[in-house]
Design a protein around this motif. Structure first.
Motif, PDB file in Angstrom:
ATOM      1  N   GLY B  42       8.443 -97.313  13.312  1.00  0.00           N
ATOM      2  CA  GLY B  42       8.838 -96.587  14.506  1.00  0.00           C
ATOM      3  C   GLY B  42       8.239 -97.215  15.749  1.00  0.00           C
ATOM      4  N   LEU B  43       8.099 -96.429  16.775  1.00  0.00           N
ATOM      5  CA  LEU B  43       7.518 -96.905  18.033  1.00  0.00           C
ATOM      6  C   LEU B  43       6.125 -96.325  18.188  1.00  0.00           C
ATOM      7  N   LYS B  44       5.210 -97.169  18.571  1.00  0.00           N
ATOM      8  CA  LYS B  44       3.839 -96.733  18.813  1.00  0.00           C
ATOM      9  C   LYS B  44       3.522 -96.929  20.290  1.00  0.00           C
ATOM     10  N   LEU B  45       2.934 -95.913  20.903  1.00  0.00           N
ATOM     11  CA  LEU B  45       2.617 -95.961  22.322  1.00  0.00           C
ATOM     12  C   LEU B  45       1.356 -96.786  22.555  1.00  0.00           C
ATOM     13  N   ILE B  46       1.448 -97.766  23.434  1.00  0.00           N
ATOM     14  CA  ILE B  46       0.307 -98.625  23.731  1.00  0.00           C
ATOM     15  C   ILE B  46      -0.460 -98.073  24.933  1.00  0.00           C
ATOM     16  N   TYR B  47       0.209 -97.971  26.055  1.00  0.00           N
ATOM     17  CA  TYR B  47      -0.344 -97.420  27.278  1.00  0.00           C
ATOM     18  C   TYR B  47       0.748 -96.655  27.998  1.00  0.00           C
ATOM     19  N   TYR B  48       0.340 -95.753  28.867  1.00  0.00           N
ATOM     20  CA  TYR B  48       1.293 -95.083  29.717  1.00  0.00           C
ATOM     21  C   TYR B  48       0.671 -94.823  31.085  1.00  0.00           C
ATOM     22  N   SER B  49       1.552 -94.466  32.009  1.00  0.00           N
ATOM     23  CA  SER B  49       1.102 -94.216  33.383  1.00  0.00           C
ATOM     24  C   SER B  49       1.904 -93.048  33.956  1.00  0.00           C
ATOM     25  N   VAL B  50       1.221 -92.144  34.599  1.00  0.00           N
ATOM     26  CA  VAL B  50       1.909 -90.988  35.188  1.00  0.00           C
ATOM     27  C   VAL B  50       2.134 -91.173  36.691  1.00  0.00           C
ATOM     28  N   GLY B  51       1.723 -92.323  37.193  1.00  0.00           N
ATOM     29  CA  GLY B  51       1.956 -92.605  38.602  1.00  0.00           C
ATOM     30  C   GLY B  51       1.179 -93.837  39.019  1.00  0.00           C
ATOM     31  N   ALA B  52       1.496 -94.331  40.196  1.00  0.00           N
ATOM     32  CA  ALA B  52       0.815 -95.527  40.699  1.00  0.00           C
ATOM     33  C   ALA B  52      -0.688 -95.297  40.744  1.00  0.00           C
ATOM     34  N   GLY B  53      -1.423 -96.251  40.214  1.00  0.00           N
ATOM     35  CA  GLY B  53      -2.873 -96.186  40.212  1.00  0.00           C
ATOM     36  C   GLY B  53      -3.480 -95.433  39.044  1.00  0.00           C
ATOM     37  N   ILE B  54      -2.629 -94.883  38.168  1.00  0.00           N
ATOM     38  CA  ILE B  54      -3.115 -94.081  37.043  1.00  0.00           C
ATOM     39  C   ILE B  54      -2.568 -94.642  35.736  1.00  0.00           C
ATOM     40  N   THR B  55      -3.467 -95.001  34.822  1.00  0.00           N
ATOM     41  CA  THR B  55      -3.034 -95.463  33.503  1.00  0.00           C
ATOM     42  C   THR B  55      -3.897 -94.804  32.436  1.00  0.00           C
ATOM     43  N   ASP B  56      -3.315 -94.654  31.253  1.00  0.00           N
ATOM     44  CA  ASP B  56      -4.042 -94.051  30.143  1.00  0.00           C
ATOM     45  C   ASP B  56      -3.673 -94.743  28.843  1.00  0.00           C
ATOM     46  N   LYS B  57      -4.616 -94.730  27.901  1.00  0.00           N
ATOM     47  CA  LYS B  57      -4.378 -95.340  26.600  1.00  0.00           C
ATOM     48  C   LYS B  57      -3.471 -94.461  25.760  1.00  0.00           C
ATOM     49  N   GLY B  58      -2.652 -95.147  24.971  1.00  0.00           N
ATOM     50  CA  GLY B  58      -1.839 -94.456  23.989  1.00  0.00           C
ATOM     51  C   GLY B  58      -2.473 -94.547  22.623  1.00  0.00           C
ATOM     52  N   GLU B  59      -1.637 -94.667  21.609  1.00  0.00           N
ATOM     53  CA  GLU B  59      -2.112 -94.663  20.233  1.00  0.00           C
ATOM     54  C   GLU B  59      -2.727 -96.002  19.819  1.00  0.00           C
ATOM     55  N   VAL B  60      -2.196 -97.125  20.344  1.00  0.00           N
ATOM     56  CA  VAL B  60      -2.610 -98.452  19.898  1.00  0.00           C
ATOM     57  C   VAL B  60      -2.933 -99.365  21.077  1.00  0.00           C
ATOM     58  N   PRO B  61      -3.957 -99.080  21.877  1.00  0.00           N
ATOM     59  CA  PRO B  61      -4.202 -99.851  23.100  1.00  0.00           C
ATOM     60  C   PRO B  61      -5.012-101.139  22.918  1.00  0.00           C
ATOM     61  N   ASN B  62      -5.661-101.297  21.749  1.00  0.00           N
ATOM     62  CA  ASN B  62      -6.588-102.428  21.603  1.00  0.00           C
ATOM     63  C   ASN B  62      -5.866-103.761  21.714  1.00  0.00           C
ATOM     64  N   GLY B  63      -6.422-104.642  22.535  1.00  0.00           N
ATOM     65  CA  GLY B  63      -5.854-105.969  22.728  1.00  0.00           C
ATOM     66  C   GLY B  63      -4.899-106.054  23.905  1.00  0.00           C
ATOM     67  N   TYR B  64      -4.720-104.948  24.591  1.00  0.00           N
ATOM     68  CA  TYR B  64      -3.776-104.895  25.711  1.00  0.00           C
ATOM     69  C   TYR B  64      -4.441-104.310  26.951  1.00  0.00           C
ATOM     70  N   ASN B  65      -3.894-104.661  28.090  1.00  0.00           N
ATOM     71  CA  ASN B  65      -4.293-104.038  29.348  1.00  0.00           C
ATOM     72  C   ASN B  65      -3.066-103.824  30.201  1.00  0.00           C
ATOM     73  N   VAL B  66      -3.139-102.833  31.083  1.00  0.00           N
ATOM     74  CA  VAL B  66      -2.026-102.551  31.985  1.00  0.00           C
ATOM     75  C   VAL B  66      -2.566-102.293  33.383  1.00  0.00           C
ATOM     76  N   SER B  67      -1.648-102.323  34.325  1.00  0.00           N
ATOM     77  CA  SER B  67      -1.956-101.929  35.691  1.00  0.00           C
ATOM     78  C   SER B  67      -0.713-101.276  36.278  1.00  0.00           C
ATOM     79  N   ARG B  68      -0.907-100.451  37.279  1.00  0.00           N
ATOM     80  CA  ARG B  68       0.245 -99.784  37.906  1.00  0.00           C
ATOM     81  C   ARG B  68      -0.047 -99.709  39.414  1.00  0.00           C
ATOM     82  N   SER B  69       0.204-100.814  40.086  1.00  0.00           N
ATOM     83  CA  SER B  69      -0.071-100.858  41.518  1.00  0.00           C
ATOM     84  C   SER B  69       1.088-100.289  42.337  1.00  0.00           C
ATOM     85  N   THR B  70       2.270-100.263  41.768  1.00  0.00           N
ATOM     86  CA  THR B  70       3.432 -99.687  42.451  1.00  0.00           C
ATOM     87  C   THR B  70       4.163 -98.740  41.509  1.00  0.00           C
TER      88      THR B  70
END
Lengths: 110, 111
Positions: B42-70
């Motif tokens: 299936g699909l596994k959530l890595i990271y998510y963001s609820v708005g610019a400047g806000i990010t949160d880890k999902g189920e499988v975040p290790n080895g990844y990074n995100v940013s949400r500047s816009t």
């Protein structure tokens, strides 16, 4: 955390056969329910969704699903499948986080 | 509207290389997501963001990074690629916690 079970991993049907794909989620409360479809080589597309109201939901391409709260189920149905329905189908539940089932691969033979 | 767009469509990396998977949406959605899809999982959530400047880890975040500047962009960064990161990556967006709209995916192979 919520979990979603799709009991049928692979389903093979002939055209015009009826389809029912099972989906159960782990616990109740207020949930939003979805069925997504992924055609070969394509991205996920929404088939139908349930937020509230009539528990029998009609989606695109003749699909429907029934929400049975007492059984924590949201099974997908179609009375008569077509070859073009060959795809992978994912059930998903959102109670603050969208959780997907592992998917059911449907093969419809002409 | 183009919806959700992802680049590249395919990529092969060597172990230890880094790369950024790009995701852009033009629907003015607040919520954006990164998933990985592995066969039979299936699909596994890595990271998510609820708005610019806000990010949160999902189920499988290790080895990844995100940013949400816009609002529009939500890139996913792999710093040290590993074979376990071979997968198909999907970006998605939504207005709130409702229907998610998915991009076409990036097929990544790490050798």
């Amino acid at each position: 955390a919520q979990s979603v079970s799709q009991h049928n991993h692979h389903v093979i049907l002939s055209e015009a056969a009826s389809l029912e794909l099972g989906c159960n989620y782990s616990y109740g409360g207020t949930v939003n329910l979805f069925w997504y479809v992924q055609y070969p080589g394509q991205h996920l597309q929404l088939l139908l969704k349930y937020f509230s109201g009539d528990p029998l939901v009609k989606g695109i391409k003749g699909f429907e699903a029934e929400f049975i709260k007492s059984k924590f189920s949201f099974n997908l149905r179609k009375p008569s499948v077509q070859w073009s329905d060959t795809a992978e189908y994912f059930c998903a539940v959102n109670d603050g986080e969208l959780v997907f089932g592992t998917g059911t691969r449907l093969l419809v033979s002409p | 509207n183009a919806g959700v767009t992802q680049t590249p469509k395919f990529r092969i990396l060597k172990i230890g290389q880094s790369m950024t998977l790009q995701c852009t949406q033009d629907m003015n959605h607040n919520y954006m997501y990164w998933y990985r899809q592995d066969p039979g999982m299936g699909l596994k959530l890595i990271y998510y963001s609820v708005g610019a400047g806000i990010t949160d880890k999902g189920e499988v975040p290790n080895g990844y990074n995100v940013s949400r500047s816009t609002t529009e962009d939500f890139p996913l960064r792999l710093e040290l690629a590993a074979p376990s990161q071979t997968s198909v990556y999907f970006c998605a967006s939504s207005y709130s916690e409702g229907e998610q709209f998915f991009g076409p995916g990036t097929r990544l192979t790490v050798l």
